[in-house]
Design a protein around this motif. Structure first.
Motif, PDB file in Angstrom:
ATOM      1  N   LYS A  52       0.840  -1.195   0.000  1.00 20.79           N
ATOM      2  CA  LYS A  52       0.000   0.000   0.000  1.00 20.79           C
ATOM      3  C   LYS A  52       0.879   1.251   0.000  1.00 20.79           C
ATOM      4  O   LYS A  52       0.605   2.216  -0.718  1.00 20.79           O
ATOM      5  N   MET A  55       2.306   1.729  -3.485  1.00 15.92           N
ATOM      6  CA  MET A  55       1.300   2.254  -4.411  1.00 15.92           C
ATOM      7  C   MET A  55       0.994   3.729  -4.119  1.00 15.92           C
ATOM      8  O   MET A  55       0.833   4.520  -5.050  1.00 15.92           O
ATOM      9  N   ASP A  56       0.912   4.097  -2.853  1.00 17.71           N
ATOM     10  CA  ASP A  56       0.696   5.505  -2.499  1.00 17.71           C
ATOM     11  C   ASP A  56       1.854   6.367  -2.996  1.00 17.71           C
ATOM     12  O   ASP A  56       1.643   7.460  -3.523  1.00 17.71           O
ATOM     13  N   SER A  57       3.073   5.866  -2.850  1.00 17.09           N
ATOM     14  CA  SER A  57       4.248   6.601  -3.331  1.00 17.09           C
ATOM     15  C   SER A  57       4.216   6.746  -4.841  1.00 17.09           C
ATOM     16  O   SER A  57       4.535   7.805  -5.386  1.00 17.09           O
ATOM     17  N   LYS A  58       3.816   5.678  -5.519  1.00 11.27           N
ATOM     18  CA  LYS A  58       3.707   5.720  -6.979  1.00 11.27           C
ATOM     19  C   LYS A  58       2.690   6.770  -7.403  1.00 11.27           C
ATOM     20  O   LYS A  58       2.934   7.543  -8.333  1.00 11.27           O
ATOM     21  N   ASP A  59       1.541   6.807  -6.737  1.00 15.20           N
ATOM     22  CA  ASP A  59       0.503   7.789  -7.073  1.00 15.20           C
ATOM     23  C   ASP A  59       1.014   9.219  -6.896  1.00 15.20           C
ATOM     24  O   ASP A  59       0.776  10.081  -7.745  1.00 15.20           O
ATOM     25  N   VAL A  60       1.718   9.472  -5.801  1.00 20.54           N
ATOM     26  CA  VAL A  60       2.274  10.808  -5.559  1.00 20.54           C
ATOM     27  C   VAL A  60       3.293  11.152  -6.646  1.00 20.54           C
ATOM     28  O   VAL A  60       3.290  12.263  -7.194  1.00 20.54           O
ATOM     29  N   MET A  62       3.474   9.956  -9.700  1.00 21.56           N
ATOM     30  CA  MET A  62       2.793  10.167 -10.977  1.00 21.56           C
ATOM     31  C   MET A  62       2.152  11.555 -11.027  1.00 21.56           C
ATOM     32  O   MET A  62       2.199  12.230 -12.062  1.00 21.56           O
ATOM     33  N   ASP A  63       1.558  11.990  -9.921  1.00 25.50           N
ATOM     34  CA  ASP A  63       0.990  13.336  -9.865  1.00 25.50           C
ATOM     35  C   ASP A  63       2.075  14.396 -10.086  1.00 25.50           C
ATOM     36  O   ASP A  63       1.876  15.361 -10.814  1.00 25.50           O
TER      37      ASP A  63
END
Length: 82
Positions: A52, A55-60, A62-63
């Motif tokens: 998790k 994935m949270d790091s990936k989302d940040v 990507m933003d």
């Protein structure tokens, strides 16, 4: 994959397990029992939490990449047609 934690952090978490167990049941749990619970959580639940976090790091990231792309696009200079 098993994350190695500093002894101080592990001891703190084991103490938290002992306090939680006492608050929930009214019974004390020893160091060995609390360490067994700690090992269980690290082995069985830890990977879910780790994934998790990834994935949270990936989302940040990507933003941030999208913002960077917008910033780079804004730097483009117009070309006069001749």
């Amino acid at each position: 994959m098993f994350t190695k934690l500093p002894k101080e952090q592990k001891d703190d978490m084991i103490g938290r397990i002992q306090r939680f167990h006492y608050e929930q049941t009214g019974d004390e749990i020893g160091d060995l029992g609390a360490e067994n619970w700690f090992d269980f959580f690290m082995k069985e639940i830890g990977p879910f939490l780790y994934n998790k976090g990834v994935m949270d790091s990936k989302d940040v990231l990507m933003d941030k990449m999208l913002l960077l792309e917008d910033d780079l696009y804004a730097l483009k200079r117009p070309i006069d047609p001749k």
